[in-house]
Motif scaffolding. Structure first.
Motif, PDB file in Angstrom:
ATOM      1  N   ALA A  47      -8.137  -1.447  12.484  1.00 47.86           N
ATOM      2  CA  ALA A  47      -7.109  -0.999  13.430  1.00 47.86           C
ATOM      3  C   ALA A  47      -5.712  -1.263  12.881  1.00 47.86           C
ATOM      4  CB  ALA A  47      -7.301  -1.695  14.776  1.00 47.86           C
ATOM      5  N   ALA A  48      -5.525  -2.406  12.237  1.00 45.71           N
ATOM      6  CA  ALA A  48      -4.216  -2.713  11.637  1.00 45.71           C
ATOM      7  C   ALA A  48      -3.893  -1.729  10.517  1.00 45.71           C
ATOM      8  CB  ALA A  48      -4.190  -4.147  11.111  1.00 45.71           C
ATOM      9  N   ILE A  49      -4.907  -1.365   9.729  1.00 48.39           N
ATOM     10  CA  ILE A  49      -4.701  -0.352   8.682  1.00 48.39           C
ATOM     11  C   ILE A  49      -4.318   0.977   9.310  1.00 48.39           C
ATOM     12  CG2 ILE A  49      -5.874   1.011   6.909  1.00 48.39           C
ATOM     13  CD1 ILE A  49      -7.511  -1.546   6.274  1.00 48.39           C
ATOM     14  N   ALA A  50      -5.009   1.349  10.372  1.00 50.14           N
ATOM     15  CA  ALA A  50      -4.710   2.619  11.050  1.00 50.14           C
ATOM     16  C   ALA A  50      -3.304   2.618  11.645  1.00 50.14           C
ATOM     17  CB  ALA A  50      -5.738   2.882  12.142  1.00 50.14           C
ATOM     18  N   ILE A  51      -2.883   1.506  12.202  1.00 52.44           N
ATOM     19  CA  ILE A  51      -1.525   1.414  12.743  1.00 52.44           C
ATOM     20  C   ILE A  51      -0.505   1.570  11.624  1.00 52.44           C
ATOM     21  CG2 ILE A  51       0.149  -0.164  13.796  1.00 52.44           C
ATOM     22  CD1 ILE A  51      -2.176  -1.224  15.510  1.00 52.44           C
ATOM     23  N   GLY A  52      -0.759   0.923  10.484  1.00 52.43           N
ATOM     24  CA  GLY A  52       0.154   1.041   9.346  1.00 52.43           C
ATOM     25  C   GLY A  52       0.252   2.463   8.840  1.00 52.43           C
ATOM     26  N   ILE A  53      -0.884   3.128   8.684  1.00 48.15           N
ATOM     27  CA  ILE A  53      -0.876   4.529   8.226  1.00 48.15           C
ATOM     28  C   ILE A  53      -0.215   5.416   9.269  1.00 48.15           C
ATOM     29  CG2 ILE A  53      -2.343   6.509   7.698  1.00 48.15           C
ATOM     30  CD1 ILE A  53      -4.336   4.522   6.466  1.00 48.15           C
ATOM     31  N   GLY A  54      -0.537   5.182  10.528  1.00 44.79           N
ATOM     32  CA  GLY A  54       0.061   5.982  11.603  1.00 44.79           C
ATOM     33  C   GLY A  54       1.567   5.799  11.686  1.00 44.79           C
ATOM     34  N   PHE A  55       1.998   4.577  11.523  1.00 44.59           N
ATOM     35  CA  PHE A  55       3.441   4.326  11.563  1.00 44.59           C
ATOM     36  C   PHE A  55       4.138   5.048  10.422  1.00 44.59           C
ATOM     37  CE2 PHE A  55       7.390   2.119  10.900  1.00 44.59           C
ATOM     38  CZ  PHE A  55       7.845   1.918  12.189  1.00 44.59           C
ATOM     39  N   ARG A  56       3.546   4.973   9.251  1.00 46.12           N
ATOM     40  CA  ARG A  56       4.146   5.652   8.087  1.00 46.12           C
ATOM     41  C   ARG A  56       4.154   7.167   8.293  1.00 46.12           C
ATOM     42  NH1 ARG A  56       7.112   7.710   4.956  1.00 46.12           N
ATOM     43  NH2 ARG A  56       6.736   7.900   2.739  1.00 46.12           N
ATOM     44  N   ALA A  57       3.085   7.701   8.852  1.00 48.05           N
ATOM     45  CA  ALA A  57       3.023   9.144   9.076  1.00 48.05           C
ATOM     46  C   ALA A  57       3.998   9.582  10.171  1.00 48.05           C
ATOM     47  CB  ALA A  57       1.601   9.552   9.448  1.00 48.05           C
ATOM     48  N   TRP A  66      12.788   3.217   3.139  1.00 51.35           N
ATOM     49  CA  TRP A  66      11.948   2.081   2.790  1.00 51.35           C
ATOM     50  C   TRP A  66      11.522   1.271   4.015  1.00 51.35           C
ATOM     51  CZ3 TRP A  66      13.833  -2.514   4.430  1.00 51.35           C
ATOM     52  CH2 TRP A  66      15.206  -2.593   4.678  1.00 51.35           C
ATOM     53  N   LEU A  67      12.252   1.412   5.129  1.00 51.94           N
ATOM     54  CA  LEU A  67      11.936   0.626   6.316  1.00 51.94           C
ATOM     55  C   LEU A  67      10.582   1.012   6.905  1.00 51.94           C
ATOM     56  CD1 LEU A  67      12.892  -1.601   8.129  1.00 51.94           C
ATOM     57  CD2 LEU A  67      14.120   0.097   9.500  1.00 51.94           C
ATOM     58  N   ALA A  68      10.290   2.303   6.954  1.00 46.69           N
ATOM     59  CA  ALA A  68       8.980   2.743   7.465  1.00 46.69           C
ATOM     60  C   ALA A  68       7.857   2.227   6.568  1.00 46.69           C
ATOM     61  CB  ALA A  68       8.931   4.260   7.560  1.00 46.69           C
ATOM     62  N   LYS A  69       8.090   2.272   5.260  1.00 47.94           N
ATOM     63  CA  LYS A  69       7.087   1.753   4.324  1.00 47.94           C
ATOM     64  C   LYS A  69       6.905   0.250   4.500  1.00 47.94           C
ATOM     65  CE  LYS A  69       7.702   5.098   0.596  1.00 47.94           C
ATOM     66  NZ  LYS A  69       8.059   5.254  -0.817  1.00 47.94           N
ATOM     67  N   ALA A 122      -5.168  -3.340  -0.014  1.00 46.17           N
ATOM     68  CA  ALA A 122      -4.190  -3.603  -1.076  1.00 46.17           C
ATOM     69  C   ALA A 122      -3.899  -2.328  -1.867  1.00 46.17           C
ATOM     70  CB  ALA A 122      -4.695  -4.705  -2.001  1.00 46.17           C
ATOM     71  N   LEU A 123      -4.927  -1.551  -2.173  1.00 46.61           N
ATOM     72  CA  LEU A 123      -4.709  -0.274  -2.873  1.00 46.61           C
ATOM     73  C   LEU A 123      -3.888   0.686  -2.016  1.00 46.61           C
ATOM     74  CD1 LEU A 123      -8.181   0.311  -4.550  1.00 46.61           C
ATOM     75  CD2 LEU A 123      -5.999  -0.156  -5.680  1.00 46.61           C
ATOM     76  N   LEU A 124      -4.107   0.651  -0.725  1.00 49.88           N
ATOM     77  CA  LEU A 124      -3.336   1.502   0.178  1.00 49.88           C
ATOM     78  C   LEU A 124      -1.856   1.109   0.164  1.00 49.88           C
ATOM     79  CD1 LEU A 124      -3.525   3.798   2.210  1.00 49.88           C
ATOM     80  CD2 LEU A 124      -4.004   2.095   3.964  1.00 49.88           C
ATOM     81  N   ILE A 125      -1.584  -0.185   0.103  1.00 55.07           N
ATOM     82  CA  ILE A 125      -0.189  -0.641   0.018  1.00 55.07           C
ATOM     83  C   ILE A 125       0.446  -0.145  -1.275  1.00 55.07           C
ATOM     84  CG2 ILE A 125       1.266  -2.679  -0.287  1.00 55.07           C
ATOM     85  CD1 ILE A 125      -0.587  -4.125   1.697  1.00 55.07           C
ATOM     86  N   VAL A 126      -0.281  -0.264  -2.376  1.00 52.92           N
ATOM     87  CA  VAL A 126       0.242   0.220  -3.659  1.00 52.92           C
ATOM     88  C   VAL A 126       0.504   1.720  -3.583  1.00 52.92           C
ATOM     89  CG1 VAL A 126      -0.341   0.593  -6.088  1.00 52.92           C
ATOM     90  CG2 VAL A 126      -0.788  -1.619  -5.025  1.00 52.92           C
ATOM     91  N   ALA A 127      -0.445   2.467  -3.042  1.00 53.35           N
ATOM     92  CA  ALA A 127      -0.281   3.920  -2.933  1.00 53.35           C
ATOM     93  C   ALA A 127       0.893   4.278  -2.031  1.00 53.35           C
ATOM     94  CB  ALA A 127      -1.561   4.553  -2.401  1.00 53.35           C
ATOM     95  N   LEU A 128       1.083   3.493  -0.991  1.00 53.22           N
ATOM     96  CA  LEU A 128       2.182   3.750  -0.059  1.00 53.22           C
ATOM     97  C   LEU A 128       3.537   3.655  -0.766  1.00 53.22           C
ATOM     98  CD1 LEU A 128       2.760   4.138   3.016  1.00 53.22           C
ATOM     99  CD2 LEU A 128       2.925   1.665   3.161  1.00 53.22           C
ATOM    100  N   TRP A 129       3.677   2.713  -1.686  1.00 49.46           N
ATOM    101  CA  TRP A 129       4.938   2.529  -2.371  1.00 49.46           C
ATOM    102  C   TRP A 129       5.061   3.378  -3.627  1.00 49.46           C
ATOM    103  CZ3 TRP A 129       9.079   0.233  -0.333  1.00 49.46           C
ATOM    104  CH2 TRP A 129       8.876  -0.529   0.820  1.00 49.46           C
ATOM    105  N   VAL A 130       3.940   3.732  -4.249  1.00 46.98           N
ATOM    106  CA  VAL A 130       4.001   4.537  -5.474  1.00 46.98           C
ATOM    107  C   VAL A 130       4.182   6.011  -5.152  1.00 46.98           C
ATOM    108  CG1 VAL A 130       2.658   5.302  -7.461  1.00 46.98           C
ATOM    109  CG2 VAL A 130       2.697   2.897  -6.850  1.00 46.98           C
ATOM    110  N   LEU A 131       3.488   6.449  -4.106  1.00 47.79           N
ATOM    111  CA  LEU A 131       3.604   7.856  -3.738  1.00 47.79           C
ATOM    112  C   LEU A 131       4.904   8.079  -2.971  1.00 47.79           C
ATOM    113  CD1 LEU A 131      -0.007   8.641  -2.560  1.00 47.79           C
ATOM    114  CD2 LEU A 131       1.036   9.173  -4.760  1.00 47.79           C
TER     115      LEU A 131
END
Length: 139
Positions: A47-57, A66-69, A122-131
């Motif tokens: 759920a925390a992962i989904a909230i993070g992805i949802g917030f970014r989207a 950078w604040l959304a990320k 952790a890979l999702l965090i990396v992808a969030l900042w690299v992409l």
């Protein structure tokens, strides 16, 4: 002083056996409750992962960008904390208890689940900042 009859020892043995059975069953119920609790923490991590992805989207065009990320990263990092914390608590508890009538979960499986969720987050965090804007960062 009363003299014990021939059936009194049998009654004590039967009573002791029932008490031991109830204790064993309570330990088995505790094992199953621990397993459900671990699963609940894994759901919370997802759920925390989904909230993070949802917030970014939802706030992808946020200013500053950078604040959304950063906020999404916080939620996804929280998922890592949930998964690893639940794994440590579950493994300690499973080590203390023994199963009698139920199959206890295997500790390597508990660790595999928690570490897989943590590695994926952790890979999702990396992808969030690299992409950046659905493309790879300039390079």
């Amino acid at each position: 002083m009363a003299i014990d009859g021939p059936g009194d020892d049998e009654e004590v043995d039967r009573s002791t056996k029932w008490a031991e059975n109830r204790t064993d069953w309570a330990e088995d119920r505790t094992l199953m409750a621990l397993e459900r609790t671990f699963a609940g923490w894994m759901r919370t991590a997802f759920a925390a992962i989904a909230i993070g992805i949802g917030f970014r989207a939802l706030f992808g065009e946020f200013d500053p960008p950078w604040l959304a990320k950063a906020i999404a990263t916080m939620f996804i990092a929280l998922a890592i904390v949930f998964a690893l914390g639940a794994e440590r608590r579950a493994c300690r508890a499973f080590d203390r208890l023994s199963s009698h009538s139920v199959d206890a979960p295997k500790l390597p499986n508990i660790k595999l689940i928690a570490y897989s969720i943590s590695a994926g987050a952790a890979l999702l965090i990396v992808a969030l900042w690299v992409l950046s804007n659905d493309t790879l960062a300039p390079g």
